[in-house]
Design a protein around this motif. Sequence first.
Motif, PDB file in Angstrom:
ATOM      1  N   TRP A 120       0.815  -1.207   0.000  1.00 25.58           N
ATOM      2  CA  TRP A 120       0.000   0.000   0.000  1.00 25.58           C
ATOM      3  C   TRP A 120       0.854   1.265   0.000  1.00 25.58           C
ATOM      4  O   TRP A 120       0.649   2.163  -0.819  1.00 25.58           O
ATOM      5  CB  TRP A 120      -0.934  -0.003   1.221  1.00 25.58           C
ATOM      6  CG  TRP A 120      -1.868   1.167   1.209  1.00 25.58           C
ATOM      7  CD1 TRP A 120      -3.036   1.288   0.496  1.00 25.58           C
ATOM      8  CD2 TRP A 120      -1.702   2.403   1.912  1.00 25.58           C
ATOM      9  NE1 TRP A 120      -3.614   2.516   0.715  1.00 25.58           N
ATOM     10  CE2 TRP A 120      -2.813   3.233   1.578  1.00 25.58           C
ATOM     11  CE3 TRP A 120      -0.738   2.900   2.776  1.00 25.58           C
ATOM     12  CZ2 TRP A 120      -2.970   4.512   2.088  1.00 25.58           C
ATOM     13  CZ3 TRP A 120      -0.896   4.175   3.288  1.00 25.58           C
ATOM     14  CH2 TRP A 120      -1.998   4.965   2.953  1.00 25.58           C
ATOM     15  N   SER A 121       1.825   1.368   0.907  1.00 24.93           N
ATOM     16  CA  SER A 121       2.637   2.579   1.026  1.00 24.93           C
ATOM     17  C   SER A 121       3.451   2.866  -0.236  1.00 24.93           C
ATOM     18  O   SER A 121       3.439   3.998  -0.743  1.00 24.93           O
ATOM     19  CB  SER A 121       3.546   2.487   2.250  1.00 24.93           C
ATOM     20  OG  SER A 121       4.249   3.696   2.451  1.00 24.93           O
ATOM     21  N   PRO A 122       4.175   1.882  -0.800  1.00 26.66           N
ATOM     22  CA  PRO A 122       4.926   2.157  -2.034  1.00 26.66           C
ATOM     23  C   PRO A 122       4.045   2.611  -3.198  1.00 26.66           C
ATOM     24  O   PRO A 122       4.398   3.555  -3.915  1.00 26.66           O
ATOM     25  CB  PRO A 122       5.608   0.822  -2.344  1.00 26.66           C
ATOM     26  CG  PRO A 122       5.735   0.158  -1.020  1.00 26.66           C
ATOM     27  CD  PRO A 122       4.511   0.544  -0.272  1.00 26.66           C
ATOM     28  N   PRO A 125      11.453   3.729 -12.793  1.00 26.96           N
ATOM     29  CA  PRO A 125      11.114   2.326 -12.997  1.00 26.96           C
ATOM     30  C   PRO A 125      10.020   1.899 -12.015  1.00 26.96           C
ATOM     31  O   PRO A 125       9.993   2.348 -10.874  1.00 26.96           O
ATOM     32  CB  PRO A 125      12.429   1.595 -12.726  1.00 26.96           C
ATOM     33  CG  PRO A 125      13.201   2.535 -11.849  1.00 26.96           C
ATOM     34  CD  PRO A 125      12.825   3.903 -12.281  1.00 26.96           C
ATOM     35  N   SER A 126       9.135   1.046 -12.462  1.00 31.58           N
ATOM     36  CA  SER A 126       8.000   0.635 -11.631  1.00 31.58           C
ATOM     37  C   SER A 126       8.454  -0.106 -10.386  1.00 31.58           C
ATOM     38  O   SER A 126       9.433  -0.863 -10.412  1.00 31.58           O
ATOM     39  CB  SER A 126       7.062  -0.270 -12.444  1.00 31.58           C
ATOM     40  OG  SER A 126       6.521   0.448 -13.532  1.00 31.58           O
ATOM     41  N   GLY A 180      11.659  -4.134  -4.916  1.00 30.27           N
ATOM     42  CA  GLY A 180      11.738  -2.834  -5.573  1.00 30.27           C
ATOM     43  C   GLY A 180      12.463  -2.913  -6.901  1.00 30.27           C
ATOM     44  O   GLY A 180      12.056  -3.658  -7.788  1.00 30.27           O
ATOM     45  N   ASN A 181      13.563  -2.156  -7.039  1.00 29.11           N
ATOM     46  CA  ASN A 181      14.371  -2.189  -8.274  1.00 29.11           C
ATOM     47  C   ASN A 181      15.749  -2.789  -8.048  1.00 29.11           C
ATOM     48  O   ASN A 181      16.630  -2.669  -8.900  1.00 29.11           O
ATOM     49  CB  ASN A 181      14.541  -0.769  -8.838  1.00 29.11           C
ATOM     50  CG  ASN A 181      13.237  -0.048  -9.079  1.00 29.11           C
ATOM     51  OD1 ASN A 181      13.063   1.073  -8.632  1.00 29.11           O
ATOM     52  ND2 ASN A 181      12.293  -0.693  -9.759  1.00 29.11           N
ATOM     53  N   THR A 182      15.949  -3.428  -6.899  1.00 31.06           N
ATOM     54  CA  THR A 182      17.301  -3.876  -6.549  1.00 31.06           C
ATOM     55  C   THR A 182      17.836  -4.924  -7.521  1.00 31.06           C
ATOM     56  O   THR A 182      19.036  -4.945  -7.799  1.00 31.06           O
ATOM     57  CB  THR A 182      17.339  -4.431  -5.115  1.00 31.06           C
ATOM     58  OG1 THR A 182      16.325  -5.431  -4.959  1.00 31.06           O
ATOM     59  CG2 THR A 182      17.099  -3.329  -4.112  1.00 31.06           C
ATOM     60  N   TRP A 212      13.411   2.481  -6.246  1.00 34.29           N
ATOM     61  CA  TRP A 212      13.036   1.741  -5.041  1.00 34.29           C
ATOM     62  C   TRP A 212      14.146   0.817  -4.571  1.00 34.29           C
ATOM     63  O   TRP A 212      14.659  -0.001  -5.336  1.00 34.29           O
ATOM     64  CB  TRP A 212      11.771   0.918  -5.300  1.00 34.29           C
ATOM     65  CG  TRP A 212      10.617   1.784  -5.688  1.00 34.29           C
ATOM     66  CD1 TRP A 212      10.271   2.189  -6.951  1.00 34.29           C
ATOM     67  CD2 TRP A 212       9.696   2.412  -4.793  1.00 34.29           C
ATOM     68  NE1 TRP A 212       9.190   3.020  -6.908  1.00 34.29           N
ATOM     69  CE2 TRP A 212       8.805   3.174  -5.588  1.00 34.29           C
ATOM     70  CE3 TRP A 212       9.526   2.392  -3.410  1.00 34.29           C
ATOM     71  CZ2 TRP A 212       7.770   3.911  -5.036  1.00 34.29           C
ATOM     72  CZ3 TRP A 212       8.495   3.122  -2.852  1.00 34.29           C
ATOM     73  CH2 TRP A 212       7.628   3.872  -3.663  1.00 34.29           C
ATOM     74  N   TYR A 213      14.516   1.003  -3.301  1.00 40.00           N
ATOM     75  CA  TYR A 213      15.429   0.066  -2.639  1.00 40.00           C
ATOM     76  C   TYR A 213      14.551  -0.808  -1.754  1.00 40.00           C
ATOM     77  O   TYR A 213      14.226  -0.446  -0.624  1.00 40.00           O
ATOM     78  CB  TYR A 213      16.461   0.827  -1.810  1.00 40.00           C
ATOM     79  CG  TYR A 213      17.485  -0.060  -1.148  1.00 40.00           C
ATOM     80  CD1 TYR A 213      18.529  -0.611  -1.882  1.00 40.00           C
ATOM     81  CD2 TYR A 213      17.395  -0.361   0.209  1.00 40.00           C
ATOM     82  CE1 TYR A 213      19.467  -1.425  -1.284  1.00 40.00           C
ATOM     83  CE2 TYR A 213      18.325  -1.174   0.820  1.00 40.00           C
ATOM     84  CZ  TYR A 213      19.352  -1.708   0.070  1.00 40.00           C
ATOM     85  OH  TYR A 213      20.278  -2.534   0.671  1.00 40.00           O
TER      86      TYR A 213
END
Length: 489
Positions: free
Chosen positions: A32-34, A49-50, A56-58, A101-102
């Motif tokens: 929810w938060s992201p 990036p989505s 995330g994007n890691t 996103w990390y």
Amino acid sequence: MGVLETITILLPCSLCLYLLFFLINFLRIIWWSPFRIQRVMNSQGIRGPSYRLIHGNTKEVLNMRTATMSKPMGLSHNIFPRLQPHLHSWLNIYGRNVLMWYGPQALLVITESEYAKEVLNDKEKSYPKTDTNGFLKKLLGDGLATSKGEKWAKQRKLANHAFYAESLKNMVPAMIESVEMMLERWKHCEGKEIEVFEEFKVLTSEVISRTAFGSSYLEGKGIFEMLTKMVTIFSRNFFKIRLPVLRDIRKREKVLTEQGNFGTDLLGLLMEAYNDPEETNRITLEDVVDECKTFYIAGHETTTNLLSWATLLLAIDTEWQDKLRKEVFELFGEQKPNAEGIARMKRMTMVINETLRLYPSVINFLRKVERESILGRFVLPANITVTIPTLSLHLDPHIWGEDAHLFNPERFSGGVAKATNNNPAVYLPFGLGPRNCVGMNFAINEAKIALSMILQRYAFTLSPTYIHSPTMRLTVCPEHGIQVMLHPL
């Protein structure tokens, strides 16, 4: 119904409620938060990036970094696509400000200098340092680089006192003596190849030991060997740290009984604060140890890298090497450098500034958004992280011109202010604002002394065995060292 039966009924209910609350909180964090933050930022024109659940994007970042770091690069100073390929790519795709996103933590990448300046100056106290956890916390403890609030202010005051102008002037003889020890070793390498990165590691270890801790490299050899291992392991995200700093502290306590004071270097000031009769001014033994760790690492890493990359650039551009040598002999002749001459070095300052532009030790500055804040035209949600990528600003052709990726010290001929059009936020080798690097002048003075004394004795060219592979461990350093051919004058 008996007590036992009641407990038997209530326990499963309580467990179910606990699991339900855990699941709700877990979904809030990872889902929810992201997606709420992503929607808010997208509505303001900030894209990226989505977000992907949990990681995330890691995974994308790791794959891109693995691809660029798996092989050496050509002899280019454009190291941004190599060290941070994800940022280089996404800034080109999504614009000057990017949301990434990390894991479930939102990272807002800022490359507009006016926003970088506002975040780093932090006049409204909206953008504190991010919390330091995990391996980096073990490495640095709660020292000057990681502490916040009143504790940071107290530590910063001590550090400022240790590195004020008169103290730096008094450190010059110890720096010169340390360089002389290194050059004595180099006599065995004249006319041969020498690997300077390892040599400068020993030199900067000796200097920080002598000037800040009243010790020497040999006395602190165990500390520095441990430090090197720790940084290497930290870069792999797994280590356990134990530093023998307490040995120096106990040694300094003996000085008090023999001389009646702790001394005026950094360790002496820390020990004085540890023993302050006023409880409100006092720091703990753990604080002393953490500060020692921070300054051992910072005083060692930053100057080692600066000297190494400056040597590389001068080995490639021998015309600038000759210009510097001429300035050194004009100021000092064959005598040792002195504080007055060091302050007058114009060309040397230009070369050091350009080296720090192309190869800054720190490539990211991270700040936390403490509460919902307005940053220019954006409204930032609380608890996201703002990251300012140094290399993006340092290598931007719109800021520095079409030769932004080339070694051109002449751009600093009028000083940093003129080179940056009075915009300090586009040049961040030592940070900006209240948390800029307290040891900046220490590192620059040390580099000027070392380079001057080398140029008085040697010319050097790049060895054909050199492999250009800048890498990011704790700081930007040469993965395979820097090999030069040493030619006595």
